[in-house]
Write an enzyme that holds these catalytic residues in place. Structure first.
Site, short mmCIF file in Angstrom:
data_model
loop_
_atom_site.label_atom_id
_atom_site.label_comp_id
_atom_site.label_asym_id
_atom_site.label_seq_id
_atom_site.Cartn_x
_atom_site.Cartn_y
_atom_site.Cartn_z
N LYS A 175 0.85 -1.19 0.00
CA LYS A 175 0.00 0.00 0.00
C LYS A 175 0.89 1.24 0.00
CE LYS A 175 -1.74 2.60 3.03
NZ LYS A 175 -1.66 3.87 2.27
N SER A 230 5.60 7.11 10.40
CA SER A 230 5.78 7.86 11.64
C SER A 230 5.72 6.94 12.85
CB SER A 230 4.70 8.92 11.75
OG SER A 230 3.43 8.30 11.77
N THR A 231 6.34 7.37 13.92
CA THR A 231 6.36 6.57 15.14
C THR A 231 4.95 6.39 15.69
OG1 THR A 231 8.64 7.08 15.67
CG2 THR A 231 7.21 6.57 17.53
N GLU A 251 9.94 0.68 10.64
CA GLU A 251 10.95 1.71 10.45
C GLU A 251 10.28 3.03 10.72
OE1 GLU A 251 13.99 1.53 9.94
OE2 GLU A 251 14.29 -0.51 9.23
N GLU A 383 10.29 15.08 16.28
CA GLU A 383 10.69 15.00 14.88
C GLU A 383 9.89 16.04 14.10
OE1 GLU A 383 9.36 11.74 12.30
OE2 GLU A 383 11.45 11.51 11.70
P1 NAD Z 1 2.59 8.10 8.26
O1 NAD Z 1 2.95 7.26 9.42
O2 NAD Z 1 1.57 9.13 8.43
O3 NAD Z 1 2.06 7.19 7.05
C1 NAD Z 1 2.83 6.14 6.52
C2 NAD Z 1 1.92 5.15 5.82
O4 NAD Z 1 1.06 4.55 6.78
C3 NAD Z 1 1.02 5.75 4.77
O5 NAD Z 1 0.94 4.84 3.69
C4 NAD Z 1 -0.32 5.86 5.48
O6 NAD Z 1 -1.42 5.84 4.60
C5 NAD Z 1 -0.29 4.61 6.34
N1 NAD Z 1 -1.14 4.66 7.54
C6 NAD Z 1 -1.57 5.76 8.22
N2 NAD Z 1 -2.27 5.38 9.30
C7 NAD Z 1 -2.27 4.03 9.32
C8 NAD Z 1 -2.80 3.05 10.21
N3 NAD Z 1 -3.49 3.40 11.31
N4 NAD Z 1 -2.60 1.75 9.95
C9 NAD Z 1 -1.89 1.38 8.86
N5 NAD Z 1 -1.36 2.27 7.98
C10 NAD Z 1 -1.54 3.57 8.20
O7 NAD Z 1 4.01 8.63 7.78
P2 NAD Z 1 4.34 9.70 6.66
O8 NAD Z 1 3.90 11.02 7.19
O9 NAD Z 1 3.84 9.23 5.34
O10 NAD Z 1 5.93 9.59 6.63
C11 NAD Z 1 6.75 10.35 7.43
C12 NAD Z 1 7.25 9.56 8.61
O11 NAD Z 1 7.90 8.38 8.19
C13 NAD Z 1 8.29 10.29 9.43
O12 NAD Z 1 8.02 10.14 10.80
C14 NAD Z 1 9.59 9.60 9.08
O13 NAD Z 1 10.61 9.70 10.00
C15 NAD Z 1 9.13 8.21 8.87
N6 NAD Z 1 10.08 7.49 8.04
C16 NAD Z 1 10.88 6.57 8.62
C17 NAD Z 1 11.80 5.88 7.88
C18 NAD Z 1 12.68 4.86 8.49
O14 NAD Z 1 13.20 4.06 7.78
N7 NAD Z 1 12.85 4.82 9.78
C19 NAD Z 1 11.91 6.12 6.51
C20 NAD Z 1 11.08 7.07 5.94
C21 NAD Z 1 10.16 7.74 6.73
#
Ligand code: NAD
Length: 478
Positions: A175, A230-231, A251, A383
């Site tokens: 997804k 995100s965390t 991650e 963050e």
């Molecule tokens: P996000 O957590 O909002 O969304 C990530 C994905 O999860 C999206 O596809 C979203 O649709 C999906 N999602 C949202 N809610 C969900 C739920 N309840 N259950 C399942 N899936 C759900 O993150 P973002 O804003 O897209 O990305 C930014 C974040 O990602 C930052 O915190 C960044 O640090 C982190 N990140 C971490 C790494 C790593 O490897 N550690 C790499 C890239 C980004």
């Protein structure tokens, strides 16, 4: 979308808009999946895992992964243009971690490892009442993997999930992030058109609805969730995965420290801090806390101001630009709120601190340098995921390590010193998954990547990353 081998629209026929973050213009539309589409994708992945030889045919999998690599490589230029358009990534970054680096190895390295990985080994025999009991250990795929992708490095993250998950014999429902679906639907099309990957082994389901990701996490037919994001969402996934005991690979976020030792050559080292605004700071491993010796703090801030005022910014298509737009207006407003709160808490905005002037359209934010930051301030702890660097003074090496570790996160870090030995020993004391010493590069398909503490659970890439997608079985036999 790619579901059960077919390139398809959503069952409802719904589509949603893909927006260019640099111009706010509509690039086009994408299939907007609902629960029926997800159900079909999971059923297909389950069937492909349970009823085909994908999980057991090593040679075939290696061949398919190499076909996929070649297919994507043949469209590198189109993929590059698409990533710049839908992600807003500076084109310069596509020659690094956004595209070129993962494209080179994310499928090929796991494909090669299929013939090197220790799929089985023997334990020493056990003698029980004069009978030798032999024991074999096997590594087997976990099963159906739900892969959930964020928008910041969508191709990199997709490739580094698909490569190892497929190499180890799993099937996948992927997804993409709602904001950046096209790189993934391109991969879906290439899988269908240019590879022998059987129907159902990879399914790509795009949706504007975050509940589709959540449904993937709770479905009992899905064995494992591989999530980058995100965390907070990582925590939600861990909780939602509990009833079905999902295997989890997470991650998550970071607030990584760059430690500059008092013996470092500041003129040489401080410009490296500008990397915190590459891709507008939307990099999970960004070094967003700069730790400086108190004795040289004032002079360092002046030097840094010069660096940060001159960071190439703006149009992501300009090959010189490092800092392009944020992905959407919500994210830009979130960054601005972080900066405003830092100001209210007594921090000093040295450079930037507002949406980028001169851009009526697009979600641009200025490279922002913040000084006089204490570790208690939110800006030192949260963050931001924007082009924002905080500079924090420390007293001695122990204090620098203490501050670096004073975080719920533990993803990355860097240490600079004239003495490699000193820098390496500090690096060993920082509780984080990847560390750079004097600019050393840790990235690679062969390098395990992941976080300590709230930055995640498990590792991707490297042999550890292949292990992530396997279960272990022991067979005792006489
Ligand atoms: P996000 O957590 O909002 O969304 C990530 C994905 O999860 C999206 O596809 C979203 O649709 C999906 N999602 C949202 N809610 C969900 C739920 N309840 N259950 C399942 N899936 C759900 O993150 P973002 O804003 O897209 O990305 C930014 C974040 O990602 C930052 O915190 C960044 O640090 C982190 N990140 C971490 C790494 C790593 O490897 N550690 C790499 C890239 C980004």
């Amino acid at each position: 979308m790619l579901i059960d081998g077919g390139l398809t629209e959503a069952l409802s026929g719904a589509r949603y808009e893909n927006i260019n973050p640099a111009t706010e213009s509509v690039l086009g539309t994408t299939a907007d999946a609902g629960t029926g589409d997800l159900d079909a994708a999971i059923a297909a992945a389950r069937r492909a895992f349970d009823e085909t030889t994908w999980a057991t045919d090593h040679e075939f999998r290696a061949r398919c992964l190499l076909q996929l690599h070649d297919a994507i490589a043949s469209e590198e230029d189109q993929l590059r243009a698409e990533l710049v358009a839908e992600v807003g990534t500076p084109v310069k970054v596509t020659y690094m971690g956004q595209l070129r680096w993962p494209l080179a190895e994310a499928f090929r390295w796991p494909a090669q490892m299929i013939s090197n990985f220790e799929w089985e080994r023997c334990l020493p025999d056990r003698d029980i009442k004069g009978v030798a009991h032999h024991r074999d250990v096997f590594k087997e795929p976990v099963g159906v993997v739900g892969a959930i992708i964020p928008w910041n490095y969508p191709f990199e993250i997709t490739a580094n999930k698909l490569g190892p998950a497929l190499a180890t014999g799993n099937t996948v429902v992927l997804k993409p992030a709602p904001d950046t679906p096209w790189n993934a639907t391109r991969i879906g099309r290439l899988i269908a058109e240019c590879t022998d990957i059987p129907a159902g082994v990879v399914n790509i389901v795009t949706s504007s609805d975050r509940r589709i990701g959540a449904a993937l996490v709770t479905d009992p037919r899905v064995d494992m969730i591989s999530f980058t994001g995100s965390t907070q969402v990582g925590r939600d996934i861990m909780a939602a995965g509990a009833p079905t005991l999902k295997r989890l690979f997470l991650e998550l976020g970071g607030k990584s420290a760059m430690i500059v030792c008092d013996d470092a050559d500041f003129a040489k080292v401080l410009p490296a801090s500008g990397a915190a605004c590459i891709h507008a700071g939307q990099t999970c491993t960004s070094l967003t806390r700069l730790l400086l010796p108190r004795s040289r703090y004032g002079a360092a801030i002046e030097q840094l101001a010069d660096v940060w005022r001159n960071i190439p910014r703006g149009d992501p298509n300009d090959p010189k630009v490092l800092c392009g737009p944020l992905v959407n207006s919500v994210q830009r407003d979130r960054v601005d709120n972080h900066v405003r709160r830092a100001e209210q808490q007594g921090a000093r905005i040295v450079v930037g601190g507002k949406p980028m002037p001169g851009f009526d359209r697009g979600y641009f934010y200025e490279p922002t340098l913040i000084a006089d930051v204490t570790t208690a301030m939110d800006i030192a702890r949260d963050e931001v995921f924007g082009p924002v660097l905080v500079a924090i003074p420390y007293d001695d090496d122990d204090d620098a390590v203490r501050i670096a570790n004073d975080s719920i996160y533990g993803l990355a870090g860097a240490v600079y010193s004239e003495s490699t030995q000193r820098a390496k020993s500090i690096a060993r004391r920082v509780r984080a998954g990847v560390l750079s010493v004097n600019g050393g590069m840790w990235y690679g398909a062969d390098a395990p990547f992941g976080g300590f503490k709230s930055s995640g659970v498990g590792r991707q890439n490297g042999v550890e990353g292949l292990e992530t997608y396997t279960e272990t079985k022991v067979v005792g036999w006489v």
